[in-house]
Motif scaffolding. Sequence first.
Motif, PDB file in Angstrom:
ATOM      1  N   UNK A   1       0.830  -1.201   0.000  1.00  0.00           N
ATOM      2  CA  UNK A   1       0.000   0.000   0.000  1.00  0.00           C
ATOM      3  C   UNK A   1       0.868   1.256   0.000  1.00  0.00           C
ATOM      4  N   UNK A   2       1.997   1.202   0.724  1.00  0.00           N
ATOM      5  CA  UNK A   2       2.936   2.327   0.686  1.00  0.00           C
ATOM      6  C   UNK A   2       3.541   2.506  -0.694  1.00  0.00           C
ATOM      7  N   UNK A   3       3.851   1.385  -1.362  1.00  0.00           N
ATOM      8  CA  UNK A   3       4.355   1.454  -2.726  1.00  0.00           C
ATOM      9  C   UNK A   3       3.317   2.063  -3.671  1.00  0.00           C
ATOM     10  N   UNK A   4       2.054   1.735  -3.436  1.00  0.00           N
ATOM     11  CA  UNK A   4       0.973   2.301  -4.252  1.00  0.00           C
ATOM     12  C   UNK A   4       0.902   3.814  -4.083  1.00  0.00           C
ATOM     13  N   UNK A   5       0.923   4.275  -2.837  1.00  0.00           N
ATOM     14  CA  UNK A   5       0.905   5.722  -2.596  1.00  0.00           C
ATOM     15  C   UNK A   5       2.119   6.395  -3.243  1.00  0.00           C
ATOM     16  N   UNK A   6       3.292   5.774  -3.078  1.00  0.00           N
ATOM     17  CA  UNK A   6       4.493   6.330  -3.673  1.00  0.00           C
ATOM     18  C   UNK A   6       4.419   6.371  -5.191  1.00  0.00           C
ATOM     19  N   UNK A   7       3.811   5.348  -5.782  1.00  0.00           N
ATOM     20  CA  UNK A   7       3.642   5.312  -7.236  1.00  0.00           C
ATOM     21  C   UNK A   7       2.761   6.463  -7.715  1.00  0.00           C
ATOM     22  N   UNK A   8       1.650   6.689  -7.023  1.00  0.00           N
ATOM     23  CA  UNK A   8       0.746   7.774  -7.414  1.00  0.00           C
ATOM     24  C   UNK A   8       1.442   9.134  -7.322  1.00  0.00           C
ATOM     25  N   UNK A   9       2.262   9.308  -6.284  1.00  0.00           N
ATOM     26  CA  UNK A   9       2.899  10.606  -6.052  1.00  0.00           C
ATOM     27  C   UNK A   9       4.105  10.811  -6.965  1.00  0.00           C
ATOM     28  N   UNK A  10       4.970   9.809  -7.052  1.00  0.00           N
ATOM     29  CA  UNK A  10       6.240  10.012  -7.762  1.00  0.00           C
ATOM     30  C   UNK A  10       6.158   9.736  -9.253  1.00  0.00           C
ATOM     31  N   UNK A  11       5.424   8.727  -9.648  1.00  0.00           N
ATOM     32  CA  UNK A  11       5.365   8.338 -11.053  1.00  0.00           C
ATOM     33  C   UNK A  11       4.252   9.077 -11.798  1.00  0.00           C
ATOM     34  N   UNK A  12       3.051   9.075 -11.205  1.00  0.00           N
ATOM     35  CA  UNK A  12       1.925   9.730 -11.876  1.00  0.00           C
ATOM     36  C   UNK A  12       1.848  11.219 -11.570  1.00  0.00           C
ATOM     37  N   UNK A  13       2.593  11.664 -10.561  1.00  0.00           N
ATOM     38  CA  UNK A  13       2.633  13.095 -10.254  1.00  0.00           C
ATOM     39  C   UNK A  13       1.363  13.646  -9.622  1.00  0.00           C
ATOM     40  N   UNK A  14       0.586  12.790  -8.968  1.00  0.00           N
ATOM     41  CA  UNK A  14      -0.636  13.233  -8.289  1.00  0.00           C
ATOM     42  C   UNK A  14      -0.259  13.907  -6.975  1.00  0.00           C
ATOM     43  N   UNK A  15      -0.960  14.975  -6.649  1.00  0.00           N
ATOM     44  CA  UNK A  15      -0.702  15.663  -5.386  1.00  0.00           C
ATOM     45  C   UNK A  15      -0.852  14.683  -4.214  1.00  0.00           C
ATOM     46  N   UNK A  16       0.084  14.696  -3.250  1.00  0.00           N
ATOM     47  CA  UNK A  16       0.040  13.723  -2.149  1.00  0.00           C
ATOM     48  C   UNK A  16      -1.285  13.701  -1.393  1.00  0.00           C
TER      49      UNK A  16
END
Length: 338
Positions: A110-125
């Motif tokens: 789940x942490x990897x998922x959050x990190x993926x959304x923030x770092x790879x997709x560039x979604x606001x945290x």
Amino acid sequence: MPSRAGVSRLVWPLAALVALIALNAVFTPSFLTLRIQDGHLFGSLVDILRNGAPTLLIALGMTLVIATRGIDLSVGAVAAIAAAVTCVHIAGGGSAIVGMVLALALCVLLGLWNGFLVTVLGIQPIIATLVLMTAGRGLAMLITEGQIITVNNDLFSQIGAGFLVLPIAILISLAALVGVALLTRRTALGMLIEAVGVNPEASRLAGVRSRTIVWTVYVFVALCAGVAGLMLASNVNSADANNLGLWIEMDAILAVVIGGTSLAGGRYSLLGTLLGALVIQTLTTTVYTIGVPTNVTLVFKAVVVIAVCLLQSPRAAGLLRGRASRPSTPDSAEVSAP
């Protein structure tokens, strides 16, 4: 060594903590009393440390996330998921150790998922983690089938209610605090985290793997949330997916802010986070000690937190110093009038 500015940011949280402890001691004369029974240390201060251990654990991870200009609103849901997975596994006849390992492994994903959304997709945290905050509770409810899962396992109970002189929950949180402090202050990791928070683009151009750093802190805070969820569930030997860890993300964020870490990222204070977590938990204890009505509990906590944050604010402190030092002269409009 902490800077003078860093030390000054810790003054008001420490003063607030001392004031709250003194207030409790006035209303409950035995509040400061400690006793040893069957080799275990008991007392109201120990209870504060034990009850505040999950908040401190999550706040440690949240400190590093905020230092990178991020935020994680999903930690309460992640804690509920960890508790649900473990208790369902134990209730089905499985091993407590296997259940906890599976739960923490899921938390890492789940942490990897959050990190993926923030770092790879560039979604606001705040948006990226709000997704898991909302969906995570539903996932925990699916795991438990909407039921409160009750278990009876001595090994699992030790996580939240066991003792080694001090409660095991306290020892886990303090060990995490020491480990994070050594890792971030005795190596270059802390400096890299601060560099990413101050200026992500400049740190990237300087050769810092900012994406890896951000991904790592989101995984770490999810792992902290998972352990906190195990603490909360084992303390009551059950998993309530709807209520376990509810709003603990707010307490963790408040603990970090009270401790002097800026939401704008950059420099952070682990000692300040410890003080902030103790302030939050002592404040909760104070609410019950002095008999604050339940319907105004959150308002009371909010007022105290706002007061501490205002006292920490450099701008507010500057205004107070300016008003105190301002000479008693005629009004400026009158002086400049022709």
